[in-house]
Design a protein around this motif. Structure first.
Motif, mmCIF file in Angstrom:
data_model
loop_
_atom_site.group_PDB
_atom_site.id
_atom_site.type_symbol
_atom_site.label_atom_id
_atom_site.label_comp_id
_atom_site.label_asym_id
_atom_site.label_seq_id
_atom_site.Cartn_x
_atom_site.Cartn_y
_atom_site.Cartn_z
ATOM 1 N N LEU A 234 -3.200 -36.108 26.715
ATOM 2 C CA LEU A 234 -2.223 -36.622 25.948
ATOM 3 C C LEU A 234 -1.749 -36.467 24.812
ATOM 4 C CD1 LEU A 234 -2.564 -39.833 27.873
ATOM 5 C CD2 LEU A 234 -1.113 -38.087 28.636
ATOM 6 N N ALA A 235 -2.918 -36.352 23.700
ATOM 7 C CA ALA A 235 -2.786 -36.183 22.477
ATOM 8 C C ALA A 235 -2.110 -34.806 22.141
ATOM 9 C CB ALA A 235 -3.891 -36.505 21.743
ATOM 10 N N THR A 236 -2.676 -33.768 22.866
ATOM 11 C CA THR A 236 -1.946 -32.280 22.972
ATOM 12 C C THR A 236 -0.809 -32.157 23.502
ATOM 13 O OG1 THR A 236 -4.406 -31.427 23.409
ATOM 14 C CG2 THR A 236 -2.485 -30.069 23.760
ATOM 15 N N ALA A 237 -0.422 -32.898 24.534
ATOM 16 C CA ALA A 237 1.083 -32.825 25.071
ATOM 17 C C ALA A 237 1.975 -33.393 23.721
ATOM 18 C CB ALA A 237 1.477 -33.930 26.098
ATOM 19 N N HIS A 238 1.663 -34.482 23.040
ATOM 20 C CA HIS A 238 2.515 -35.104 21.927
ATOM 21 C C HIS A 238 2.530 -34.091 20.826
ATOM 22 C CE1 HIS A 238 2.786 -37.151 18.054
ATOM 23 N NE2 HIS A 238 3.580 -37.938 18.675
ATOM 24 N N SER B 100 -8.683 -46.498 16.804
ATOM 25 C CA SER B 100 -9.000 -46.010 18.201
ATOM 26 C C SER B 100 -7.450 -45.887 18.758
ATOM 27 C CB SER B 100 -9.640 -47.118 19.117
ATOM 28 O OG SER B 100 -10.919 -47.486 18.564
ATOM 29 N N ALA B 101 -6.658 -45.226 18.248
ATOM 30 C CA ALA B 101 -5.284 -44.966 18.592
ATOM 31 C C ALA B 101 -4.784 -43.549 18.640
ATOM 32 C CB ALA B 101 -4.184 -45.873 18.021
ATOM 33 N N LEU B 102 -4.245 -43.049 19.488
ATOM 34 C CA LEU B 102 -3.579 -41.617 19.620
ATOM 35 C C LEU B 102 -2.441 -41.739 18.699
ATOM 36 C CD1 LEU B 102 -3.977 -40.763 23.274
ATOM 37 C CD2 LEU B 102 -5.448 -40.300 21.271
ATOM 38 N N PRO B 103 -2.156 -40.558 18.196
ATOM 39 C CA PRO B 103 -0.830 -40.318 17.057
ATOM 40 C C PRO B 103 0.393 -41.119 17.813
ATOM 41 C CG PRO B 103 -1.987 -38.248 17.588
ATOM 42 C CD PRO B 103 -2.411 -39.027 18.641
ATOM 43 N N SER C 200 -13.130 -38.166 20.256
ATOM 44 C CA SER C 200 -12.846 -39.482 20.387
ATOM 45 C C SER C 200 -11.521 -39.771 20.081
ATOM 46 C CB SER C 200 -13.696 -40.308 19.214
ATOM 47 O OG SER C 200 -13.192 -39.992 17.732
ATOM 48 N N LEU C 201 -10.934 -41.104 20.559
ATOM 49 C CA LEU C 201 -9.906 -41.646 20.742
ATOM 50 C C LEU C 201 -9.258 -41.452 19.014
ATOM 51 C CD1 LEU C 201 -9.510 -44.716 22.847
ATOM 52 C CD2 LEU C 201 -8.168 -42.958 23.034
ATOM 53 N N ARG C 202 -9.971 -41.710 18.077
ATOM 54 C CA ARG C 202 -9.547 -41.928 16.641
ATOM 55 C C ARG C 202 -9.298 -40.513 15.972
ATOM 56 N NH1 ARG C 202 -15.209 -42.240 16.509
ATOM 57 N NH2 ARG C 202 -16.285 -41.200 14.802
ATOM 58 N N GLY C 203 -9.949 -39.419 16.773
ATOM 59 C CA GLY C 203 -10.004 -38.103 15.940
ATOM 60 C C GLY C 203 -9.439 -36.904 16.796
ATOM 61 N N VAL C 204 -9.138 -37.364 18.162
ATOM 62 C CA VAL C 204 -8.677 -36.104 18.947
ATOM 63 C C VAL C 204 -7.232 -35.772 18.463
ATOM 64 C CG1 VAL C 204 -7.730 -37.332 20.841
ATOM 65 C CG2 VAL C 204 -8.685 -35.231 21.395
#
Length: 352
Positions: free
Chosen positions: A16-20, A58-61, A330-334
């Motif tokens: 999901l972070a990558t898609a964003h 612990s959040a994604l962008p 991790s959520l915080r770094g991915v």
């Protein structure tokens, strides 16, 4: 055959972070998630799991974690957060789609999915994490154990172990958390190769993750110089050290062998054991890359530098442990690694 810009394999935090990040670069990602919802492995983790980092870290962008920013969210809260993140992406996220093979084709890739479907992708991001590949190390005699042996991935909750004699193998966060929880209903030993190392969860009144970010340790590019990931200390607010001090669970060196249902300890004593839980971590779960020349090494580990494939310019990895830094999986770094992968893939595709 369907034609797309980028196939993102895995619809958990990494995918999901990558898609964003890809959308921010003007690319059209297609996220392929094997499970029935866009939350990756989180719904499958053991029932009592809570994050070791507070919600504010612990959040994604682009989407803060809801609620009290200083609390430590539960597994189900993370699952709900990821599903909400997927809904806000406005990206093509398809669940129940398992990728079985990725092949090189005409400067791009063919992505084979279970059931026979085929997708042509200009680039591929392997973001499927590691939960699907539990690590079961060679432990003396374990293959001959006639009791219940399972990995932490299959642990779930302590109820079924009530009244039993249980050995938890491992010295990390999950091992200690599971052993302490089990000690409430069973007689439990935490068996480790080396003594458990602890780190205070809130040194100087601030969560450790604040200090990791403040000092830059969290983002330092250490992954490229590590041959083997280091053992990280167990984060503790005092409860786990207190539990070990009380002997619930007790801690011993790893058994030297197994004889039927008996564990053979280093002092030569033998003890009946009902169950052994292996909290021994995971390895990258990328079997679909096995036939892609040069993508993996002989042990099945991704060949990459900072997430960029060493063999295929259009292939990237996101969410690997120590991919680039301490917080890569991790959520915080991915999100940082996802942005880096998207930036590089955008350059690669622009050159086509």
């Amino acid at each position: 055959m369907e034609q797309i810009d980028v196939a993102v394999i895995g619809g958990g935090q990494s995918g999901l972070a990558t898609a964003h990040a890809l959308q921010a670069r003007g690319l059209r990602p297609l996220v392929l998630e094997a499970s029935g919802r866009a939350a990756g492995s989180w719904p499958k983790y053991y029932d009592s799991l809570t994050l070791f980092s507070p919600a504010r870290h612990s959040a994604l962008p682009s989407l803060p974690f809801p609620g009290d920013p200083d609390r430590y969210p539960h597994r189900d809260e993370v699952t709900a957060y990821l599903m909400a993140y997927a809904d806000r992406l406005d990206a093509d996220v398809r669940t129940g789609i398992r990728v079985t093979e990725v092949r090189a084709s005409g400067g791009g890739f063919e992505v084979q999915v279970e059931g026979g479907g085929l997708i042509a992708a200009r680039a591929v991001v392997a973001a499927s994490g590691s939960f699907g590949r539990p690590h079961r190390p060679a432990i003396p005699g374990l293959e001959a154990f006639t009791g219940t042996a399972l990995h932490a991935a299959d642990y779930g909750s302590p109820g079924r172990f009530t009244g039993q004699r249980v050995v938890v193998v491992g010295g990390g966060n999950s091992a200690v958390q599971i052993a302490a929880e089990l000690a409430g209903v069973a007689r439990v030993t935490l068996a480790t190769r080396t003594p458990v190392k602890f780190a205070r969860q809130r040194p100087l009144g601030r969560d450790l993750h604040f200090w990791l970010r403040y000092t830059g340790i969290d983002i330092a590019p250490l992954g490229r110089v590590l041959r083997e990931p280091p053992t990280q200390p167990v984060l503790d607010d005092g409860r786990y050290r207190a539990a070990l001090k009380r002997g619930r669970p007790d801690q011993r060196p790893l058994f030297t062998g197994i004889d039927g249902t008996k564990a053979v300890w280093a002092d030569g004593s033998r003890e009946e054991v009902d169950a052994i839980v292996l909290a021994t971590g995971y390895r990258p779960d990328v079997p679909y890359l096995a036939g892609l020349a040069g993508a993996l090494d002989a042990a099945g580990r991704p060949r990459h530098r900072d997430g960029a494939s060493l063999a295929h310019p259009g292939l990237a990895f996101v969410g690997l442990e120590w991919q680039r830094s301490l917080s890569s999986n991790s959520l915080r770094g991915v999100g940082r690694d996802a942005a880096r992968a998207a930036r590089r893939l955008a350059r690669v595709l622009a050159r086509e």
